[in-house]
Structure formats: structure tokens, C-alpha cells
Design an enzyme around this catalytic site. Structure first.
Site, PDB file in Angstrom:
ATOM      1  N   ASP A   7       0.873  -1.177   0.000  1.00 28.02           N
ATOM      2  CA  ASP A   7       0.000   0.000   0.000  1.00 28.02           C
ATOM      3  C   ASP A   7       0.911   1.229   0.000  1.00 28.02           C
ATOM      4  O   ASP A   7       2.135   1.108  -0.189  1.00 28.02           O
ATOM      5  CB  ASP A   7      -0.997  -0.033   1.179  1.00 28.02           C
ATOM      6  N   CYS A  64       3.247  -3.038   3.914  1.00 27.27           N
ATOM      7  CA  CYS A  64       2.394  -1.885   4.227  1.00 27.27           C
ATOM      8  C   CYS A  64       3.158  -1.077   5.266  1.00 27.27           C
ATOM      9  O   CYS A  64       4.377  -1.217   5.377  1.00 27.27           O
ATOM     10  CB  CYS A  64       0.994  -2.307   4.669  1.00 27.27           C
ATOM     11  N   GLY A  65       2.486  -0.231   6.012  1.00 26.30           N
ATOM     12  CA  GLY A  65       3.216   0.581   6.989  1.00 26.30           C
ATOM     13  C   GLY A  65       3.925  -0.274   8.017  1.00 26.30           C
ATOM     14  O   GLY A  65       5.082  -0.049   8.363  1.00 26.30           O
ATOM     15  N   THR A  66       3.214  -1.280   8.510  1.00 23.60           N
ATOM     16  CA  THR A  66       3.778  -2.174   9.535  1.00 23.60           C
ATOM     17  C   THR A  66       4.009  -3.597   9.037  1.00 23.60           C
ATOM     18  O   THR A  66       4.682  -4.376   9.709  1.00 23.60           O
ATOM     19  CB  THR A  66       2.783  -2.288  10.710  1.00 23.60           C
ATOM     20  N   GLY A  69      -1.329  -5.295   8.712  1.00 27.15           N
ATOM     21  CA  GLY A  69      -2.646  -5.321   8.075  1.00 27.15           C
ATOM     22  C   GLY A  69      -2.645  -6.126   6.788  1.00 27.15           C
ATOM     23  O   GLY A  69      -3.546  -6.954   6.541  1.00 27.15           O
ATOM     24  N   HIS A  97      10.419 -23.728   9.157  1.00 30.36           N
ATOM     25  CA  HIS A  97       9.419 -24.352  10.024  1.00 30.36           C
ATOM     26  C   HIS A  97       7.994 -24.224   9.498  1.00 30.36           C
ATOM     27  O   HIS A  97       7.200 -25.144   9.644  1.00 30.36           O
ATOM     28  CB  HIS A  97       9.456 -23.735  11.430  1.00 30.36           C
ATOM     29  N   HIS A 133       7.162 -30.502  11.204  1.00 28.43           N
ATOM     30  CA  HIS A 133       6.718 -29.229  10.628  1.00 28.43           C
ATOM     31  C   HIS A 133       5.585 -29.457   9.628  1.00 28.43           C
ATOM     32  O   HIS A 133       4.619 -28.697   9.581  1.00 28.43           O
ATOM     33  CB  HIS A 133       7.890 -28.515   9.964  1.00 28.43           C
ATOM     34  N   ARG A 136       2.348 -29.937  11.477  1.00 28.91           N
ATOM     35  CA  ARG A 136       1.786 -28.696  12.036  1.00 28.91           C
ATOM     36  C   ARG A 136       1.179 -27.819  10.937  1.00 28.91           C
ATOM     37  O   ARG A 136       0.146 -27.170  11.141  1.00 28.91           O
ATOM     38  CB  ARG A 136       2.876 -27.947  12.812  1.00 28.91           C
TER      39      ARG A 136
HETATM   40  C1  RB5 Z   1      -1.790   2.859   6.457  1.00 31.48           C
HETATM   41  O1  RB5 Z   1      -1.741   4.120   7.060  1.00 31.48           O
HETATM   42  C2  RB5 Z   1      -1.443   1.790   7.470  1.00 31.48           C
HETATM   43  O2  RB5 Z   1      -2.494   1.616   8.350  1.00 31.48           O
HETATM   44  C3  RB5 Z   1      -1.090   0.511   6.773  1.00 31.48           C
HETATM   45  O3  RB5 Z   1      -0.044   0.724   5.896  1.00 31.48           O
HETATM   46  C4  RB5 Z   1      -0.658  -0.649   7.644  1.00 31.48           C
HETATM   47  O4  RB5 Z   1       0.352  -0.293   8.506  1.00 31.48           O
HETATM   48  C5  RB5 Z   1      -1.720  -1.401   8.297  1.00 31.48           C
HETATM   49  O5  RB5 Z   1      -1.498  -2.406   9.001  1.00 31.48           O
END
Ligand code: RB5
Length: 142
Positions: A7, A64-66, A69, A97, A133, A136
Site C-alpha cells: 500500500d 504496508c506501513g507495519t 494489516g 518451520h 513441521h 503442524r
Molecule cells: C496505512 O496508514 C497503514 O495503516 C497501513 O499501511 C498498515 O500499517 C496497516 O497495518
């Protein structure tokens, strides 16, 4: 063939990943997003997941940002094992694994150097094929 999806939060880092894959001579298919405009990460997580379960691609990379998501979205598709990692130990372990078929990380979490090491570790580490593995993973599929 490697499926790519991100994203807006992962867009810049994905450009670096693409450059890196090209330098390694690895083929990829880019499922978007294609700009830094705000967009919805589930769309791209699903597109990459579907590319893998359909057999069009073997493995996927999601940003994505983290990384969270977009991996949650991908993991809703049966047959997908998407792992969010921020270190190379986990990238190796999730191949050995969990036979992870998607690696996910955060464009706002990891720097370019670490991200590319994670990508290489994910792509270059085979599944251990160990019976425990496999058992599982079958339990996850059930
Ligand atoms: C977008 O702002 C952010 O929410 C998305 O990139 C992500 O980190 C979601 O998990």
C-alpha cells in the site's frame, strides 16, 4: 515468479525491493499499488495471496506501513502462510518451520538494508521438510 504487493505505506520500500530483485535477475509480478496515494492494503494482500494459491506465482512479498494489516488480509486466503518479520532469524525460521509462502514487513519499521536481507533470506531458505513441521502445517490447513 514472485508476487509483489504494497500500500502507500510500503510503496517507497517496494521500489527498492523491485530494484534488488532485478539486480538478482529474479522475475516478479507487481500487483500494486502503483503510487503513494492513500489506498486500502487488503486489496493488495488479497491480490498477492490469490496469485499464489492459483499457482501463477510461487512466493509473495507484501509491504504496508507495519506489514501487519496486509499480512492479516493475505492470511484470510486458504493456503496462504504469510509471516510478518523484522529480522533475518525469523525470515529463515518461517521458511524452515512454517514453509511461509509470503513474507511481509513494514515500510515504516525496517530500513532498506535490513528489508533486502529479509527478502534474500526468505527467497533463499528452503523448507526443512521435517515431519513435525509438515504435520503442524497440515493442522493449520485443517
Ligand atoms: C496505512 O496508514 C497503514 O495503516 C497501513 O499501511 C498498515 O500499517 C496497516 O497495518
Amino acid at each position: 515468479m514472485i508476487a509483489l504487493g504494497c500500500d502507500h505505506g510500503g510503496f517507497d520500500l517496494m521500489q527498492e525491493v523491485k530494484k534488488h530483485l532485478e539486480e538478482r535477475g529474479l522475475e516478479y509480478k507487481d500487483y500494486g499499488t502503483y503510487s503513494k496515494e492513500s489506498c486500502d492494503y487488503p486489496v493488495y494482500g488479497k491480490a498477492v495471496a490469490n496469485a499464489i494459491v492459483s499457482g501463477e506465482c510461487d512466493k509473495g512479498i507484501l509491504i504496508c506501513g507495519t506489514g501487519i494489516g496486509i499480512s492479516i488480509a493475505a492470511n484470510k486466503v486458504k493456503g496462504i502462510r504469510a509471516a510478518v518479520v523484522s529480522d533475518t532469524f525469523s525470515a529463515q525460521a518461517t521458511r524452515e518451520h512454517n514453509d511461509a509462502n509470503i513474507i511481509a514487513f513494514g515500510g515504516r519499521v525496517v530500513g532498506v538494508g535490513l528489508a533486502l536481507k529479509i527478502v534474500d533470506t526468505f527467497l533463499d531458505t528452503p523448507f526443512s521438510n521435517g515431519e513435525r513441521h509438515k504435520k503442524r502445517i497440515a493442522q493449520i490447513e485443517d
